[in-house]
Write a protein that holds these residues in place. Sequence first.
Motif, mmCIF file in Angstrom:
data_model
loop_
_atom_site.group_PDB
_atom_site.id
_atom_site.type_symbol
_atom_site.label_atom_id
_atom_site.label_comp_id
_atom_site.label_asym_id
_atom_site.label_seq_id
_atom_site.Cartn_x
_atom_site.Cartn_y
_atom_site.Cartn_z
ATOM 1 N N LEU A 242 -25.395 -89.449 1.384
ATOM 2 C CA LEU A 242 -26.350 -89.362 0.220
ATOM 3 C C LEU A 242 -25.896 -90.046 -0.875
ATOM 4 N N TYR A 243 -24.494 -90.356 -0.941
ATOM 5 C CA TYR A 243 -23.835 -90.679 -1.853
ATOM 6 C C TYR A 243 -22.667 -91.939 -1.745
ATOM 7 N N PHE A 244 -22.561 -92.775 -2.391
ATOM 8 C CA PHE A 244 -21.259 -93.655 -2.054
ATOM 9 C C PHE A 244 -20.804 -94.419 -3.330
ATOM 10 N N VAL A 245 -19.615 -94.479 -3.259
ATOM 11 C CA VAL A 245 -18.745 -95.092 -4.420
ATOM 12 C C VAL A 245 -17.774 -95.996 -3.830
ATOM 13 N N THR A 246 -17.266 -97.281 -4.369
ATOM 14 C CA THR A 246 -16.459 -97.904 -3.970
ATOM 15 C C THR A 246 -15.057 -97.892 -5.059
ATOM 16 N N VAL A 247 -14.123 -97.027 -4.557
ATOM 17 C CA VAL A 247 -13.034 -96.421 -5.432
ATOM 18 C C VAL A 247 -12.399 -97.739 -5.572
ATOM 19 N N LYS A 248 -12.037 -98.625 -4.801
ATOM 20 C CA LYS A 248 -11.085 -99.989 -4.842
ATOM 21 C C LYS A 248 -11.413 -100.858 -3.879
ATOM 22 N N PRO A 249 -11.311 -102.087 -3.770
ATOM 23 C CA PRO A 249 -11.828 -103.066 -2.810
ATOM 24 C C PRO A 249 -11.568 -102.401 -1.380
ATOM 25 N N GLY A 250 -12.446 -102.480 -0.689
ATOM 26 C CA GLY A 250 -12.115 -102.261 0.764
ATOM 27 C C GLY A 250 -12.261 -100.588 1.093
ATOM 28 N N ASP A 251 -12.289 -100.061 -0.010
ATOM 29 C CA ASP A 251 -12.497 -98.507 0.006
ATOM 30 C C ASP A 251 -13.693 -97.704 -0.580
ATOM 31 N N THR A 252 -15.086 -98.057 0.129
ATOM 32 C CA THR A 252 -16.048 -97.676 -0.442
ATOM 33 C C THR A 252 -16.211 -96.212 0.401
ATOM 34 N N ARG A 253 -16.482 -95.265 -0.057
ATOM 35 C CA ARG A 253 -16.664 -93.825 0.375
ATOM 36 C C ARG A 253 -18.059 -93.055 0.187
ATOM 37 N N PHE A 254 -18.490 -93.051 1.685
ATOM 38 C CA PHE A 254 -20.015 -92.428 1.731
ATOM 39 C C PHE A 254 -19.770 -90.927 1.936
ATOM 40 N N THR A 255 -20.570 -90.104 1.335
ATOM 41 C CA THR A 255 -20.621 -88.647 1.706
ATOM 42 C C THR A 255 -21.961 -87.993 1.494
ATOM 43 N N ALA A 256 -22.127 -86.785 2.042
ATOM 44 C CA ALA A 256 -23.287 -86.064 1.897
ATOM 45 C C ALA A 256 -23.308 -84.879 0.979
ATOM 46 N N PHE A 268 -12.118 -93.259 -8.776
ATOM 47 C CA PHE A 268 -12.649 -94.509 -9.147
ATOM 48 C C PHE A 268 -12.137 -94.708 -10.472
ATOM 49 N N ASN A 269 -12.651 -93.664 -11.285
ATOM 50 C CA ASN A 269 -12.386 -94.087 -13.036
ATOM 51 C C ASN A 269 -10.934 -93.921 -13.279
ATOM 52 N N ALA A 270 -10.073 -93.151 -12.388
ATOM 53 C CA ALA A 270 -8.781 -93.249 -12.680
ATOM 54 C C ALA A 270 -8.284 -94.552 -12.334
ATOM 55 N N LYS A 274 -6.560 -97.122 -15.086
ATOM 56 C CA LYS A 274 -5.318 -97.900 -14.781
ATOM 57 C C LYS A 274 -5.330 -99.448 -14.948
ATOM 58 N N ALA A 275 -6.255 -100.035 -14.251
ATOM 59 C CA ALA A 275 -6.494 -101.590 -14.398
ATOM 60 C C ALA A 275 -6.648 -101.817 -16.019
ATOM 61 N N SER A 276 -7.459 -100.904 -16.559
ATOM 62 C CA SER A 276 -7.699 -101.522 -18.002
ATOM 63 C C SER A 276 -6.535 -101.516 -18.682
ATOM 64 N N SER A 277 -5.598 -100.398 -18.681
ATOM 65 C CA SER A 277 -4.573 -100.342 -19.401
ATOM 66 C C SER A 277 -3.457 -101.324 -19.107
ATOM 67 N N ALA A 278 -3.440 -101.802 -17.987
ATOM 68 C CA ALA A 278 -2.401 -102.989 -17.302
ATOM 69 C C ALA A 278 -2.800 -104.637 -17.868
#
Length: 279
Positions: A242-256, A268-270, A274-278
């Motif tokens: 019912l839900y999904f989010v791509t945490v990073k490239p090649g890592d999309t996580r689907f869950t009910a 994902f937010n973490a 990290k990417a923004s601070s770099a």
Amino acid sequence: MYQNTPPRRTIRLTRRGRFALIATGAVVAGTAVAVPLLTLESDGDDRPSSLVIPEGWRSGQVYAAVDKALVLPAGTTKKSLGKAGLKLPNDAEGNPEGYLFPATYPLAEKTTPESLLTSMVDTANKKFNGAPMAAGAQRNAMNVYQAVTIASIVQAEAASKADMGKVARVVFNRLERGMPLQMDSTINYALNRATLKTTADDTKLDSPYNSYQRMGLPPTPIDNPGEDAMRAAISPTPGDWLYFVTVKPGDTRFTADYAEHQRNVAEFNAVQKKASSAQ
């Protein structure tokens, strides 16, 4: 952007992040709303010999590309719709969104906006109304236009071809459960923009394309999907997601499970932080 209030109001299906946008060129092509960067093939003359329409472009992008390819004033192609005589489904009510099929189209000396649009729609009808696609739509208790609409969402939302079937399944599962789709891509379409940041105010938008507030599918497709997205729409991957989010490239996580989804979102937010601070 994710608030700790009841899930029905706060489910965020599609926050993929900058990494996904950078890593998947098809996603970029599918969601960009700026004046498109034309991919033109030329035989050496000033005028290109063909025009490439990428998967996932919106109709406005296609019109702008045709204007540029045929060296016409901006807005010419859109104005030609009325006299093009496009063979669209009745449900489309004259709107070709979803039926400007992504492909390479030859440009001849006498090519006009009307002839190009006709070729795109005729190609779409040939692809979509053939036995595999039409039968697949019927098998899922929908008509072809509804299948194209789902395919357009899949095209906009999936971070990769491999994810398309799962994204389609999320759409079906939510429709079957009477849940709003809550897809950011439909709001982006309503606002004619491309962004991965959907605000709480955005979700209150008064629009038939606001899938946070409106139940069911949007009234039209939200882009022009390719065959991979169409195949996913008529043959979604089996699953209870019912839900999904791509945490990073090649890592999309689907869950009910909503709690699991929230943990994925936190990760994902973490990654984003990290990417923004770099930078």
